[in-house]
Design a protein around this motif. Structure first.
Motif, mmCIF file in Angstrom:
data_model
loop_
_atom_site.group_PDB
_atom_site.id
_atom_site.type_symbol
_atom_site.label_atom_id
_atom_site.label_comp_id
_atom_site.label_asym_id
_atom_site.label_seq_id
_atom_site.Cartn_x
_atom_site.Cartn_y
_atom_site.Cartn_z
ATOM 1 N N GLN A 28 35.505 64.068 36.008
ATOM 2 C CA GLN A 28 34.694 65.119 36.627
ATOM 3 C C GLN A 28 35.369 66.489 36.623
ATOM 4 O O GLN A 28 34.716 67.486 36.899
ATOM 5 C CB GLN A 28 34.371 64.737 38.080
ATOM 6 C CG GLN A 28 33.593 63.447 38.224
ATOM 7 C CD GLN A 28 32.183 63.572 37.703
ATOM 8 O OE1 GLN A 28 31.462 64.502 38.019
ATOM 9 N NE2 GLN A 28 31.784 62.622 36.873
ATOM 10 N N CYS A 29 36.697 66.526 36.387
ATOM 11 C CA CYS A 29 37.387 67.831 36.455
ATOM 12 C C CYS A 29 38.302 68.049 35.254
ATOM 13 O O CYS A 29 39.386 68.630 35.382
ATOM 14 C CB CYS A 29 38.140 67.972 37.778
ATOM 15 S SG CYS A 29 39.567 66.909 37.991
ATOM 16 N N GLY A 30 37.862 67.587 34.088
ATOM 17 C CA GLY A 30 38.601 67.853 32.847
ATOM 18 C C GLY A 30 40.000 67.269 32.806
ATOM 19 O O GLY A 30 40.907 67.892 32.269
ATOM 20 N N GLY A 32 42.146 66.986 35.143
ATOM 21 C CA GLY A 32 43.084 67.853 35.860
ATOM 22 C C GLY A 32 43.541 67.324 37.194
ATOM 23 O O GLY A 32 44.155 68.049 37.964
ATOM 24 N N GLY A 33 43.260 66.051 37.525
ATOM 25 C CA GLY A 33 43.588 65.538 38.852
ATOM 26 C C GLY A 33 44.970 64.962 39.016
ATOM 27 O O GLY A 33 45.361 64.623 40.117
ATOM 28 N N ASN A 39 45.050 70.436 39.453
ATOM 29 C CA ASN A 39 44.337 70.049 40.677
ATOM 30 C C ASN A 39 44.950 68.752 41.248
ATOM 31 O O ASN A 39 44.288 67.722 41.294
ATOM 32 C CB ASN A 39 42.856 69.867 40.330
ATOM 33 C CG ASN A 39 41.968 69.636 41.522
ATOM 34 O OD1 ASN A 39 42.426 69.564 42.664
ATOM 35 N ND2 ASN A 39 40.679 69.496 41.279
ATOM 36 N N GLY A 44 37.073 67.324 43.726
ATOM 37 C CA GLY A 44 36.028 67.247 42.714
ATOM 38 C C GLY A 44 36.372 66.381 41.522
ATOM 39 O O GLY A 44 35.625 66.335 40.547
ATOM 40 N N CYS A 45 37.490 65.659 41.578
ATOM 41 C CA CYS A 45 37.935 64.801 40.473
ATOM 42 C C CYS A 45 37.584 63.349 40.754
ATOM 43 O O CYS A 45 37.546 62.912 41.906
ATOM 44 C CB CYS A 45 39.440 64.901 40.289
ATOM 45 S SG CYS A 45 40.034 66.548 39.840
ATOM 46 N N SER A 46 37.371 62.576 39.689
ATOM 47 C CA SER A 46 37.214 61.126 39.810
ATOM 48 C C SER A 46 38.569 60.489 39.508
ATOM 49 O O SER A 46 39.497 61.144 39.021
ATOM 50 C CB SER A 46 36.162 60.611 38.834
ATOM 51 O OG SER A 46 36.676 60.591 37.518
ATOM 52 N N ASP A 49 40.080 61.064 36.072
ATOM 53 C CA ASP A 49 40.740 62.337 35.793
ATOM 54 C C ASP A 49 42.261 62.246 35.912
ATOM 55 O O ASP A 49 42.968 63.158 35.485
ATOM 56 C CB ASP A 49 40.215 63.433 36.724
ATOM 57 C CG ASP A 49 38.841 63.913 36.332
ATOM 58 O OD1 ASP A 49 38.691 64.416 35.202
ATOM 59 O OD2 ASP A 49 37.904 63.776 37.148
#
Length: 184
Positions: A28-30, A32-33, A39, A44-46, A49
């Protein structure tokens, strides 16, 4: 049989706030989690991520065993960490290592053995770690979250339904581990 190196599976730390681990969540966040990403808190990440491109959240005990002959050995180098997989459970810390898909027998509260992983066999989280309970039998996986993540350190949160944790799990913060990622 080809032996695969330990580099084909590893623990990826970081946070995720989009609920769910069991059924392959979409990034969900490219990607980036992760704790070294832009991030690390996972807003906003799954859970997906946390894995790098070319990797996926390990599907469970069989996926980990395929990629690492030593199972969880070497996946966790520090204390206080837990790395989840997409391993299902029918409750009572029994992993879904079978092929039975009967929804009248195989649920998150049935404690039945021989069941396959499905959306409704979502009890508890299973993976590798230095925290968590030891499951009675879960292939190469050595840790479980316990009911509502009570055996894990924060920031793990398994929601409020004790039979559906793998579909509700979030980890809003970088501390405490993340997911076990396997090469595609």
């Amino acid at each position: 049989m080809e032996r695969r190196s330990i580099r084909e599976r590893f623990g990826c730390a970081g946070g995720f706030t989009v609920p769910g681990i069991l059924i392959d969540p979409l990034p969900q966040c490219g990607f980036g989690g992760g704790n070294t990403g832009q991030n690390p808190e996972g807003l906003g990440c799954s859970a997906s991520d946390l894995c790098a491109k070319g990797f996926h959240i390990c599907k469970g005990a069989d996926d980990v065993a395929l990629r690492s002959p030593t199972g969880c050995d070497g996946a966790v180098a520090e204390p206080g960490l837990f790395f989840a997989t997409r391993q299902g459970s029918t409750g009572c810390a029994y992993c879904t290592l079978g092929d039975n898909k009967d929804p009248d027998v195989c649920t998150g509260e049935s404690c039945a053995r021989g069941c396959a992983t499905s959306r409704i066999t979502a009890n508890d989280l299973f993976g590798c770690g230095s925290v968590g309970k030891r499951p009675p039998s879960c292939g190469v996986l050595d840790r479980t979250s316990g009911d509502l993540c009570e055996a894990l350190n924060g920031p793990w949160d398994c929601g409020g339904d004790g039979y559906n944790e793998s579909n509700q799990a979030i980890k809003p913060g970088a501390a405490g581990g993340g997911v076990l990622c396997c090469a595609d």
